[in-house]
Design a protein around this motif. Structure first.
Motif: not given
Length: 254
Positions: A150-177
């Motif tokens: 459960v924790m592995s799946i939740v972590t993976g899903l959150f990463k995929l869901l968060l990277v989209y909006p954060l890529a537009y807000v922080f369009n650099d390495v900070f968005g990835i981190l």
């Protein structure tokens, strides 16, 4: 535990490992499409640095939890909280030392763009990653590997869901981190306050260090710690070596 339960635990472990590999690969594909080559390379190197520091900070206590938690009985909560507290303190010390010495052992991370907020997120990421080992091993000790999946799946899903909006807000390495760190921290909060109490009776997270626990299990922890260092740090060190020797863009292709 019956044979059927053992098979189920094994299956859940496989699901957890497979989901981690899948979501990590999907995360790399997404950031490769959404960020520059240099940002991807530096982001991958930062995540590798987080993994390296988390392994160093964990001090072998994760395997101690697997070995002794099941039979600890009334001392189980004390064992867990001591391991988490020591790991947290160790993470802070190790990360601060790493940050102070960045110009020496990882000059690729030196940048005027990386302010206090950037490195605060980095520190939180290290602490959460070190905690993750303790919590997942507690589930293994209690034969509840379904929570590991459960924790592995939740972590993976959150990463995929968060990277989209954060890529537009922080369009650099900070968005990835930030996307990887926020996903990990969120999952740790779920594991610490909702899942652990379901496998460990009357568990509540408390900051504490029980000296008898450390003295009793310290030797076992140190032996496993040294073995784990040599086994798991080499691939992470290789990423950092590539970044600092031939550049962030080559790390992205690597």
């Amino acid at each position: 535990m019956c044979i059927r339960d053992r098979y189920l635990n094994a299956y859940y472990l496989m699901v957890g490992y497979a989901s981690t590999a899948f979501f990590s690969f999907a995360f790399l594909i997404l950031i490769a499409r959404m960020f520059s080559v240099e940002s991807v390379g530096l982001g991958v190197a930062l995540i590798a640095a987080v993994g390296l520091l988390a392994i160093i900070s964990e001090l072998g206590l994760g395997l101690t939890v697997i070995r002794f938690l099941q039979n600890a009985r009334s001392k189980g909560n004390t064992l867990l909280n001591t391991c988490l507290t020591v790991t947290g303190l160790s993470s802070i010390i190790v990360t601060v030392v790493f940050l102070i010495g960045i110009p020496i052992w990882s000059p690729a991370f030196v940048s005027e763009k990386h302010g206090i907020t950037f490195w605060a997120v980095f520190l939180a990421f290290v602490i959460a990653s070190a905690f993750n080992t303790i919590i997942l091993n507690a589930f293994l000790a209690k034969r509840k590997s379904n929570f590991t999946a459960v924790m592995s799946i939740v972590t993976g899903l959150f990463k995929l869901l968060l990277v989209y909006p954060l890529a537009y807000v922080f369009n650099d390495v900070f968005g990835i981190l930030f996307s990887a760190a926020l996903a990990t921290v969120t999952t740790i909060m779920i594991g610490l306050f909702f899942l652990l109490p379901r496998v460990q009776q009357n568990y509540q997270f408390k900051i504490m260090i029980d000296r008898p626990v450390l003295s009793r299990y310290g030797v076992y922890s140190i032996g496993n710690y040294l073995a784990r260092l040599f086994l798991q740090t080499t691939p992470l060190l290789l990423v950092l070596i590539v970044t600092n020797s031939i550049g962030e863009d080559m790390t992205a292709y690597f």
